[in-house]
Design a protein around this motif. Sequence first.
Motif, mmCIF file in Angstrom:
data_model
loop_
_atom_site.group_PDB
_atom_site.id
_atom_site.type_symbol
_atom_site.label_atom_id
_atom_site.label_comp_id
_atom_site.label_asym_id
_atom_site.label_seq_id
_atom_site.Cartn_x
_atom_site.Cartn_y
_atom_site.Cartn_z
ATOM 1 N N ALA A 1 5.950 -10.279 11.147
ATOM 2 C CA ALA A 1 5.912 -9.855 9.751
ATOM 3 C C ALA A 1 5.579 -8.372 9.750
ATOM 4 O O ALA A 1 4.995 -7.851 10.700
ATOM 5 C CB ALA A 1 4.861 -10.640 8.977
ATOM 6 N N GLY A 2 5.934 -7.707 8.702
ATOM 7 C CA GLY A 2 5.633 -6.291 8.650
ATOM 8 C C GLY A 2 6.120 -5.658 7.369
ATOM 9 O O GLY A 2 6.545 -6.339 6.436
ATOM 10 N N GLY A 3 6.060 -4.363 7.350
ATOM 11 C CA GLY A 3 6.499 -3.627 6.183
ATOM 12 C C GLY A 3 6.242 -2.147 6.361
ATOM 13 O O GLY A 3 5.791 -1.692 7.412
ATOM 14 N N MET A 4 6.539 -1.405 5.313
ATOM 15 C CA MET A 4 6.330 0.033 5.322
ATOM 16 C C MET A 4 5.788 0.456 3.963
ATOM 17 O O MET A 4 6.176 -0.085 2.931
ATOM 18 C CB MET A 4 7.635 0.776 5.593
ATOM 19 N N LYS A 5 4.870 1.400 3.981
ATOM 20 C CA LYS A 5 4.307 1.931 2.747
ATOM 21 C C LYS A 5 4.103 3.425 2.935
ATOM 22 O O LYS A 5 3.767 3.884 4.017
ATOM 23 C CB LYS A 5 2.977 1.247 2.429
ATOM 24 N N MET A 6 4.335 4.155 1.881
ATOM 25 C CA MET A 6 4.156 5.600 1.937
ATOM 26 C C MET A 6 2.675 5.940 1.804
ATOM 27 O O MET A 6 1.971 5.386 0.967
ATOM 28 C CB MET A 6 4.931 6.286 0.814
ATOM 29 N N SER A 7 2.218 6.848 2.644
ATOM 30 C CA SER A 7 0.830 7.277 2.605
ATOM 31 C C SER A 7 0.541 7.980 1.282
ATOM 32 O O SER A 7 1.366 8.706 0.754
ATOM 33 C CB SER A 7 0.543 8.229 3.766
ATOM 34 N N GLU A 8 -0.649 7.742 0.772
ATOM 35 C CA GLU A 8 -1.095 8.393 -0.461
ATOM 36 C C GLU A 8 -2.268 9.339 -0.203
ATOM 37 O O GLU A 8 -2.909 9.814 -1.119
ATOM 38 C CB GLU A 8 -1.502 7.330 -1.483
ATOM 39 N N TYR A 9 -2.535 9.595 1.076
ATOM 40 C CA TYR A 9 -3.684 10.416 1.456
ATOM 41 C C TYR A 9 -3.435 11.874 1.086
ATOM 42 O O TYR A 9 -2.414 12.460 1.404
ATOM 43 C CB TYR A 9 -3.937 10.305 2.956
ATOM 44 N N VAL A 10 -4.401 12.456 0.402
ATOM 45 C CA VAL A 10 -4.371 13.872 0.071
ATOM 46 C C VAL A 10 -5.703 14.456 0.551
ATOM 47 O O VAL A 10 -6.767 14.047 0.093
ATOM 48 C CB VAL A 10 -4.227 14.116 -1.449
#
Length: 147
Positions: free
Chosen positions: A131-140
């Motif tokens: 299982a898996g996925g991808m998410k965009m980083s929101e780190y600032v």
Amino acid sequence: MKQLLVFVLFSALFCWLMFSPIYRHVLVIRQALLQQEADYMLEIGASGRYGYIDGGMIADSRSRLAETGFRSELLEYEVTTTTGAEGNNASAPLPRGVGIRLAISYPYGSLLSIDRLIGVEPPESDARLSAGGMKMSEYVPLREGNA
């Protein structure tokens, strides 16, 4: 002799019909738990607070999955990014907009071996449920004057 053969074939079919729904549900539950854990880790790791998925987060994930019946030593985690940067380095969080990919896998083991009773070959011994996925980083990163 004919009756014995019918009994053996009927017994094998009966066993498969009786236990097939049970082990199929185990397979579905394992897949769902792996996907839920991957989604959770991506949500936390890609948040504005972290921007990475490090070894500590993976260790926590292993213990959570072990509580649900997984053997933690058989779980495999793969963290990659869309830019090729390290996605598991806490000292260099990924900036906003960089994708973090996570894949978690677990072996099927002998879960599907009962399928042989009806002539269906189970997956190879090294096959893994994943299982898996991808998410965009929101780190600032915080600037010096904005603390």
